[in-house]
Motif scaffolding. Sequence first.
Motif, PDB file in Angstrom:
ATOM      1  N   ARG A   1       1.008  -1.181  -0.044  1.00  0.00           N
ATOM      2  CA  ARG A   1       0.098  -0.101   0.051  1.00  0.00           C
ATOM      3  C   ARG A   1       1.015   1.360  -0.111  1.00  0.00           C
ATOM      4  O   ARG A   1       0.404   2.224  -0.374  1.00  0.00           O
ATOM      5  CB  ARG A   1      -0.678   0.107   1.348  1.00  0.00           C
ATOM      6  CG  ARG A   1      -1.957  -1.069   1.551  1.00  0.00           C
ATOM      7  CD  ARG A   1      -2.543  -1.359   0.351  1.00  0.00           C
ATOM      8  NE  ARG A   1      -3.555  -0.194   0.068  1.00  0.00           N
ATOM      9  CZ  ARG A   1      -4.302   0.027  -0.963  1.00  0.00           C
ATOM     10  NH1 ARG A   1      -4.220  -0.877  -1.730  1.00  0.00           N
ATOM     11  NH2 ARG A   1      -5.163   1.156  -1.237  1.00  0.00           N
TER      12      ARG A   1
ATOM     13  N   HIS B   1       8.904   8.548 -10.657  1.00  0.00           N
ATOM     14  CA  HIS B   1      10.136   8.828  -9.486  1.00  0.00           C
ATOM     15  C   HIS B   1      11.383   8.584 -10.046  1.00  0.00           C
ATOM     16  O   HIS B   1      12.224   9.478 -10.602  1.00  0.00           O
ATOM     17  CB  HIS B   1       9.535   8.772  -8.560  1.00  0.00           C
ATOM     18  CG  HIS B   1      10.505   9.590  -7.062  1.00  0.00           C
ATOM     19  ND1 HIS B   1       9.699  10.903  -6.811  1.00  0.00           N
ATOM     20  CD2 HIS B   1      11.543   9.530  -6.600  1.00  0.00           C
ATOM     21  CE1 HIS B   1      10.823  11.470  -5.936  1.00  0.00           C
ATOM     22  NE2 HIS B   1      11.722  10.498  -5.719  1.00  0.00           N
TER      23      HIS B   1
ATOM     24  N   SER C   1      12.821  14.200  -2.799  1.00  0.00           N
ATOM     25  CA  SER C   1      11.655  14.853  -3.476  1.00  0.00           C
ATOM     26  C   SER C   1      12.142  16.461  -3.847  1.00  0.00           C
ATOM     27  O   SER C   1      13.391  16.717  -3.812  1.00  0.00           O
ATOM     28  CB  SER C   1      10.354  14.730  -2.732  1.00  0.00           C
ATOM     29  OG  SER C   1       9.397  15.255  -3.208  1.00  0.00           O
TER      30      SER C   1
ATOM     31  N   ASP D   1      -1.019   3.349 -15.861  1.00  0.00           N
ATOM     32  CA  ASP D   1       0.563   3.656 -15.277  1.00  0.00           C
ATOM     33  C   ASP D   1       0.336   4.404 -13.921  1.00  0.00           C
ATOM     34  O   ASP D   1       0.931   4.361 -13.082  1.00  0.00           O
ATOM     35  CB  ASP D   1       1.355   4.165 -16.130  1.00  0.00           C
ATOM     36  CG  ASP D   1       1.579   3.140 -17.387  1.00  0.00           C
ATOM     37  OD1 ASP D   1       2.481   2.071 -16.830  1.00  0.00           O
ATOM     38  OD2 ASP D   1       1.219   3.500 -18.259  1.00  0.00           O
ATOM     39  N   VAL D   2      -0.686   5.364 -13.968  1.00  0.00           N
ATOM     40  CA  VAL D   2      -0.765   6.374 -12.866  1.00  0.00           C
ATOM     41  C   VAL D   2      -2.059   7.049 -12.835  1.00  0.00           C
ATOM     42  O   VAL D   2      -2.648   7.203 -13.983  1.00  0.00           O
ATOM     43  CB  VAL D   2       0.321   7.534 -12.883  1.00  0.00           C
ATOM     44  CG1 VAL D   2       0.252   8.332 -14.343  1.00  0.00           C
ATOM     45  CG2 VAL D   2       0.233   8.383 -11.575  1.00  0.00           C
TER      46      VAL D   2
ATOM     47  N   VAL E   1      -9.559   6.421  -3.271  1.00  0.00           N
ATOM     48  CA  VAL E   1      -8.381   6.145  -3.803  1.00  0.00           C
ATOM     49  C   VAL E   1      -7.358   5.512  -2.796  1.00  0.00           C
ATOM     50  O   VAL E   1      -6.796   4.519  -3.035  1.00  0.00           O
ATOM     51  CB  VAL E   1      -7.633   7.403  -4.181  1.00  0.00           C
ATOM     52  CG1 VAL E   1      -6.248   7.265  -4.650  1.00  0.00           C
ATOM     53  CG2 VAL E   1      -8.395   8.020  -5.573  1.00  0.00           C
ATOM     54  N   GLN E   2      -7.392   6.232  -1.520  1.00  0.00           N
ATOM     55  CA  GLN E   2      -6.404   5.534  -0.536  1.00  0.00           C
ATOM     56  C   GLN E   2      -6.730   4.067  -0.200  1.00  0.00           C
ATOM     57  O   GLN E   2      -5.975   3.422   0.177  1.00  0.00           O
ATOM     58  CB  GLN E   2      -6.372   6.624   0.842  1.00  0.00           C
ATOM     59  CG  GLN E   2      -5.521   7.951   0.469  1.00  0.00           C
ATOM     60  CD  GLN E   2      -5.853   8.861   1.515  1.00  0.00           C
ATOM     61  OE1 GLN E   2      -6.659   8.837   2.338  1.00  0.00           O
ATOM     62  NE2 GLN E   2      -4.812   9.576   1.650  1.00  0.00           N
ATOM     63  N   ARG E   3      -8.157   3.866  -0.138  1.00  0.00           N
ATOM     64  CA  ARG E   3      -8.366   2.689   0.190  1.00  0.00           C
ATOM     65  C   ARG E   3      -8.229   1.446  -0.963  1.00  0.00           C
ATOM     66  O   ARG E   3      -7.851   0.352  -0.863  1.00  0.00           O
ATOM     67  CB  ARG E   3      -9.797   2.354   0.451  1.00  0.00           C
ATOM     68  CG  ARG E   3     -10.351   2.819   2.086  1.00  0.00           C
ATOM     69  CD  ARG E   3     -11.720   2.573   2.248  1.00  0.00           C
ATOM     70  NE  ARG E   3     -12.631   2.702   1.531  1.00  0.00           N
ATOM     71  CZ  ARG E   3     -13.318   4.200   1.033  1.00  0.00           C
ATOM     72  NH1 ARG E   3     -12.985   5.007   2.080  1.00  0.00           N
ATOM     73  NH2 ARG E   3     -14.014   4.299   0.053  1.00  0.00           N
ATOM     74  N   GLU E   4      -8.330   1.928  -2.119  1.00  0.00           N
ATOM     75  CA  GLU E   4      -8.595   0.771  -3.081  1.00  0.00           C
ATOM     76  C   GLU E   4      -7.447   0.860  -4.317  1.00  0.00           C
ATOM     77  O   GLU E   4      -7.151  -0.163  -4.769  1.00  0.00           O
ATOM     78  CB  GLU E   4      -9.931   1.152  -3.769  1.00  0.00           C
ATOM     79  CG  GLU E   4     -10.962   0.815  -2.950  1.00  0.00           C
ATOM     80  CD  GLU E   4     -12.559   0.612  -3.842  1.00  0.00           C
ATOM     81  OE1 GLU E   4     -12.271   0.796  -5.191  1.00  0.00           O
ATOM     82  OE2 GLU E   4     -13.641   0.564  -3.303  1.00  0.00           O
ATOM     83  N   ALA E   5      -6.650   1.982  -4.363  1.00  0.00           N
ATOM     84  CA  ALA E   5      -5.735   2.153  -5.422  1.00  0.00           C
ATOM     85  C   ALA E   5      -4.807   0.878  -5.398  1.00  0.00           C
ATOM     86  O   ALA E   5      -3.748   0.885  -4.234  1.00  0.00           O
ATOM     87  CB  ALA E   5      -5.221   3.558  -5.635  1.00  0.00           C
ATOM     88  N   ARG E   6      -4.478   0.451  -6.573  1.00  0.00           N
ATOM     89  CA  ARG E   6      -3.221  -0.786  -6.847  1.00  0.00           C
ATOM     90  C   ARG E   6      -2.340   0.164  -7.799  1.00  0.00           C
ATOM     91  O   ARG E   6      -1.414  -0.209  -7.776  1.00  0.00           O
ATOM     92  CB  ARG E   6      -3.686  -1.974  -7.101  1.00  0.00           C
ATOM     93  CG  ARG E   6      -4.688  -2.836  -6.446  1.00  0.00           C
ATOM     94  CD  ARG E   6      -4.323  -2.996  -5.192  1.00  0.00           C
ATOM     95  NE  ARG E   6      -3.079  -3.610  -4.993  1.00  0.00           N
ATOM     96  CZ  ARG E   6      -2.105  -3.737  -3.879  1.00  0.00           C
ATOM     97  NH1 ARG E   6      -2.497  -3.197  -2.914  1.00  0.00           N
ATOM     98  NH2 ARG E   6      -1.024  -4.642  -4.047  1.00  0.00           N
TER      99      ARG E   6
ATOM    100  N   PRO F   1      -0.279   3.226  -9.060  1.00  0.00           N
ATOM    101  CA  PRO F   1       0.226   4.483  -8.592  1.00  0.00           C
ATOM    102  C   PRO F   1      -0.445   5.742  -8.586  1.00  0.00           C
ATOM    103  O   PRO F   1      -1.390   5.864  -9.764  1.00  0.00           O
ATOM    104  CB  PRO F   1       1.772   4.842  -9.253  1.00  0.00           C
ATOM    105  CG  PRO F   1       1.989   3.342  -9.843  1.00  0.00           C
ATOM    106  CD  PRO F   1       0.584   2.631 -10.095  1.00  0.00           C
TER     107      PRO F   1
ATOM    108  N   PHE G   1      -0.848  10.126  -8.323  1.00  0.00           N
ATOM    109  CA  PHE G   1      -0.182  11.387  -7.956  1.00  0.00           C
ATOM    110  C   PHE G   1      -1.326  12.013  -7.218  1.00  0.00           C
ATOM    111  O   PHE G   1      -2.352  12.503  -7.366  1.00  0.00           O
ATOM    112  CB  PHE G   1      -0.389  12.277  -9.204  1.00  0.00           C
ATOM    113  CG  PHE G   1       0.956  12.031 -10.215  1.00  0.00           C
ATOM    114  CD1 PHE G   1       1.780  10.921  -9.754  1.00  0.00           C
ATOM    115  CD2 PHE G   1       1.184  12.595 -11.398  1.00  0.00           C
ATOM    116  CE1 PHE G   1       2.884  10.717 -10.482  1.00  0.00           C
ATOM    117  CE2 PHE G   1       2.027  12.372 -12.412  1.00  0.00           C
ATOM    118  CZ  PHE G   1       3.184  11.189 -11.856  1.00  0.00           C
TER     119      PHE G   1
ATOM    120  N   LYS H   1       4.866  13.058  -2.437  1.00  0.00           N
ATOM    121  CA  LYS H   1       6.063  13.494  -2.417  1.00  0.00           C
ATOM    122  C   LYS H   1       6.831  12.765  -3.795  1.00  0.00           C
ATOM    123  O   LYS H   1       8.018  13.021  -3.777  1.00  0.00           O
ATOM    124  CB  LYS H   1       6.981  13.164  -1.306  1.00  0.00           C
ATOM    125  CG  LYS H   1       6.666  14.094  -0.179  1.00  0.00           C
ATOM    126  CD  LYS H   1       7.451  13.692   1.020  1.00  0.00           C
ATOM    127  CE  LYS H   1       7.573  14.577   2.063  1.00  0.00           C
ATOM    128  NZ  LYS H   1       8.277  14.060   3.086  1.00  0.00           N
ATOM    129  N   MET H   2       6.066  12.034  -4.252  1.00  0.00           N
ATOM    130  CA  MET H   2       6.941  11.194  -5.203  1.00  0.00           C
ATOM    131  C   MET H   2       6.415  11.480  -6.790  1.00  0.00           C
ATOM    132  O   MET H   2       5.434  11.854  -7.243  1.00  0.00           O
ATOM    133  CB  MET H   2       6.238   9.540  -5.132  1.00  0.00           C
ATOM    134  CG  MET H   2       6.107   8.968  -3.852  1.00  0.00           C
ATOM    135  SD  MET H   2       7.843   8.899  -3.415  1.00  0.00           S
ATOM    136  CE  MET H   2       8.123   7.368  -3.908  1.00  0.00           C
TER     137      MET H   2
END
Lengths: 421, 421
Positions: A223, A396, A408, B204-205, B218-223, B225, B227, B394-395
């Motif tokens: 995660r 990155h 960063s 890809d993003v 997004v925070q729960r489900e995203a696999r 990457p 921004f 930060k990425m």
Amino acid sequence: MKDVENISSMMAELGQRARAAAKVLATAPAEAKTRALNAAADALWAARAEVIAENAKDLEFGRDKGLSDAMMDRLMLDEARIQGICDGLRSVAGQDDPVGAVMAEWDRPSGLHIQRVRTPLGVIGVIYESRPNVTADAGALCLKAGNAVILRGGSESFHSSRAIHAALAAGLREAGLPEDAVQLVPTRDRAAVSEMLTMTDYIDVIVPRGGKGLVGLVQREARVPVFAHLEGIVHVYVDAAADADKAMRVVMNAKTRRTGICGAAECLLIHRDQLAGLGTEIVKALLAAGVEVRGDAAIQEIEGVVPATDADWGTEFLDSIIAARVVDDLDEAITYISDHHSQHTDCIITEDDGAAAEFFARLDSAILMRNASTQFADGGEFGMGAEIGIATGKMHARGPVGAEQLTSFKYLVVGDGAIRK
Amino acid sequence: MKDVENISSMMAELGQRARAAAKVLATAPAEAKTRALNAAADALWAARAEVIAENAKDLEFGRDKGLSDAMMDRLMLDEARIQGICDGLRSVAGQDDPVGAVMAEWDRPSGLHIQRVRTPLGVIGVIYESRPNVTADAGALCLKAGNAVILRGGSESFHSSRAIHAALAAGLREAGLPEDAVQLVPTRDRAAVSEMLTMTDYIDVIVPRGGKGLVGLVQREARVPVFAHLEGIVHVYVDAAADADKAMRVVMNAKTRRTGICGAAECLLIHRDQLAGLGTEIVKALLAAGVEVRGDAAIQEIEGVVPATDADWGTEFLDSIIAARVVDDLDEAITYISDHHSQHTDCIITEDDGAAAEFFARLDSAILMRNASTQFADGGEFGMGAEIGIATGKMHARGPVGAEQLTSFKYLVVGDGAIRK
């Protein structure tokens, strides 16, 4: 269940300490970080006898576990290797400090002056396998870039990594920096790895260094953002317009200099026009050097070549084995490589500028080479001092990851009471 | 269940088409991309009557749904706004093409010449809410950077986004580029969003642009990457050494110029020494401008200020409301901001270089300002042409995200038969 809960709370504590240390590190003077790294090198050299004694425990564990000779060799530390680790620490110490460097600056008609400035990433989690020197290399690079780091070494190198970590801690103490800047996970339990992959509150990025098992685990569970480090499924393509001498030198070096590194060639593509002459000579030279050549139907015609199976295409052997096939033209080479590589490093041998340009444009490997050995895929060879690995993702960091890639940036904007219309 | 399966296969098809288009885009000539964007602007302007008619359907849907006036205003398109969107497309068209730009190059003692060159990221997924113009801005920036894009607009702007997308498609056709380079998800079903967040093979993003609901999803489900684009919980700190005139100008502009944008100030910090004079004047000016000031105990002493509750600290109001509190010193200001901001934009008003330097060093917001309005937090104001948003992670990308931030890079290494020792 109890154990997992304990590991979870232990890792959270490591995370909290790392966050606190990262705050201090972010504004630590460059001199303090340099001093910590040089002092760590001194401490490691002074403790070399103990480190070798701790390493002996790991070697015994490895023997009992039946590790291969190659793995035992990676694990082994002697005075010369410890000297090498100390040199690495001093080399990172001597590099420019990336934090605070102005990457760009410009003025705007509104009266604003804008600077883009490098900053640390925060807390980095490094998960690696048997090589104990990664403890020092990764710890040093993260520290140089102003990050706190949580290191999780392989269970095989448990004692060696602890001994090296102690030297890093001594260096931090001597420089007046928080020891928690470089922490080593104090358990062999794999649950700690799963914990790291989901500690979004405490870890900003994970750098995984290891084989397929680790890569798969990271892809399933992470995660936290990851700097992908896939295998090096490295291709070398000998074009119709290849120079014979360069092709021979480069292919032999790319495959045989060291077979166990990620930049070693794993698949040779030969243009059909080159098969009868140069291509056959290269295959014979590989066979003569003791390389097992697994060929497609055309290459099997050469004596000593064994038939390739489907599993040999797109495989990282990390051994004295190479897959080899014939392609009809540049387009077929590019298409084949696109379908089988790991976006690490690929090479074309050609005197034809147009062919090289097309190879460079259409492939999106992190590193593309022309008439040069793929064994140059290395941060040191790129002039970056040291590296934490070769990133194969697109986000990155990409290619060799040195201290600069572990940062960063932020924008600093200065006005004189400027307001927006 | 049936529906979700259908959406899953529909999205996979979109993904496959995007991948295929991305391959073409990656090596498309700069002129073709420029032409596509200018042609899209022409097509959009020519179709303005239809776009306004489609927009009317969205406005009706919005009224039935009981959207707020502010949201209805964001949704509305008229000729002037369509002209603005066309100007935006032409502005992106006119920017330098980032793809292929040499970011750095150097020679090595081994004889290698190394170049670091910008490349597209691949396929970008943009998830946004009600503003229909994002369809054009995001589509244009992704295209400029050589990426294919899958756009998922808010259900409120469904018809408007479709009409704008049709113009982008016309531009791509005219330039001979694949229409699949810019695709719009053709359903309002939210299952499509969950699908996008996990389509690691095809995207890809992800660039999420929206409120807390979307950020949480997004925070729960995203696999894939992400921004990160968090809210703009923007702080302005009036230091002990603030210039009164600059402080008044900047705070008023930062809060009142436009309250609904992410760079609008949400919290005012006043140094205790400034409270009696300048601080009180600023608060009175805010009140006089119709701003609701929610103060801590000290600021409540000023007539017209209402008491702040715990929920007001660290909150993005996006409205004519500001939280305000007194701090004892710079250290307290920095600590408070660290604990409550979203790492978007924060500002210090001071004539003291040391205080500004400490504010800049210790805070890790994407944008830090001195004596300038936080409403300047904008890609256009930074000179980047357009922006897809202000990244707070930060990425990779941080701050205003323009075409350049939508690229990756690769290393091109040229030797003359170089082999590694």
